[in-house]
Design an enzyme around this catalytic site. Structure first.
Site, PDB file in Angstrom:
ATOM      1  CE  LYS A  70      -4.237   1.002   2.462  1.00 10.85           C
ATOM      2  NZ  LYS A  70      -4.851   0.866   3.765  1.00 10.85           N
TER       3      LYS A  70
HETATM    4  C1  E4P Z   1      -8.024   1.242   4.157  1.00 13.02           C
HETATM    5  O1  E4P Z   1      -7.444   0.880   3.178  1.00 13.02           O
HETATM    6  C2  E4P Z   1      -7.974   2.631   4.677  1.00 13.02           C
HETATM    7  O2  E4P Z   1      -6.726   2.887   5.229  1.00 13.02           O
HETATM    8  C3  E4P Z   1      -9.071   2.791   5.682  1.00 13.02           C
HETATM    9  O3  E4P Z   1     -10.277   2.319   5.107  1.00 13.02           O
HETATM   10  C4  E4P Z   1      -9.235   4.210   6.196  1.00 13.02           C
HETATM   11  O4  E4P Z   1     -10.389   4.240   6.983  1.00 13.02           O
HETATM   12  P1  E4P Z   1     -10.718   5.436   7.992  1.00 13.02           P
HETATM   13  O5  E4P Z   1     -11.033   6.655   7.187  1.00 13.02           O
HETATM   14  O6  E4P Z   1     -11.914   4.939   8.744  1.00 13.02           O
HETATM   15  O7  E4P Z   1      -9.508   5.620   8.864  1.00 13.02           O
END
Ligand code: E4P
Length: 217
Positions: free
Chosen positions: A87
């Site tokens: 990522k």
């Molecule tokens: C996943 O890939 C993201 O990092 C995550 O969904 C972010 O979510 P949040 O906005 O609830 O922190």
């Protein structure tokens, strides 16, 4: 639409996996910290455990922001397990690194996407996934699902292969709207996934069926 769970909590991953509908897991540094996973070895072990639990793509996020460091960190994460997807944040060095990873056979998930322009860049860099953060867009006073719709349209017109992974999900309704919009994947907290199960008429109907079944014993 594939279902990923958005957590680093092993009990929640296990519970979602046992439902039989789980296709993968996403994590981020905040989710890892929430579970108290600290230090290089603990982080690597945690990712390895998740990969052994779930047969699907597991996103592991880099915390470097300079091209050569992102590449070094991403290579180490990818070496943990074949299902690891690196990522990478949507920044200039991130785009360069995603292209490098694509050219070197390492799959990426482009994170922190908040616009269609960013989604186009990620697709051009060959990201396997683009993660638009719809809940955070809602929090800022817009409608995050509209961004999913826009990216779906652009990717179709252009024939981009990058999969749209709706992230920052806050509710079952988000999941339903992302499915209708054409997202390829939705990564959600366990609570939102389980929320899809709920309907009061199901509970009332089941209680009545069970009560009536007793009459025919
Ligand atoms: C996943 O890939 C993201 O990092 C995550 O969904 C972010 O979510 P949040 O906005 O609830 O922190």
């Amino acid at each position: 639409m594939k279902f990923f769970i958005d957590t680093a909590n092993l009990a929640q991953i296990k519970e979602a996996n046992e439902l039989g509908i789980l296709d993968g897991v996403t994590t981020n540094p905040s989710l890892m910290a929430k579970e108290g996973v600290r230090g290089h070895d603990a982080i690597v072990n945690h990712y390895r455990t998740i990969c052994e639990m779930v047969d699907g793509d597991i996103s592991a996020e880099v915390v470097s922001t300079v091209f050569k460091d992102i590449v070094e960190e991403g290579k180490k994460l990818a070496a943990i397990h074949p299902n690891i997807v690196v990522k990478v944040p949507m920044i200039k060095d991130g785009v360069k690194a995603m292209k490098w990873f694509t050219d070197n056979g390492i799959r990426t998930n482009c994170t922190l996407c908040f616009s269609a322009g960013q989604a186009i860049l990620a697709a051009k860099a060959g990201a396997a996934y683009i993660s638009p953060f719809i809940g955070r867009i809602d929090d800022s006073g817009w409608d995050g699902v509209l961004l999913i719709e826009e990216i779906v349209k652009i990717y179709k017109v252009q024939g981009y292969k990058t999969e749209i992974l709706a992230a920052s999900i806050r509710s079952p309704n988000h999941i339903i709207r992302c499915a209708a919009a054409g997202a390829h994947v939705c990564t959600s907290p366990l609570e939102s996934i389980l929320g899809l199960l709920k309907h009061p008429l199901t509970d009332i109907g089941l209680a009545k069926f069970l009560e009536d079944a007793k009459k025919s014993v």
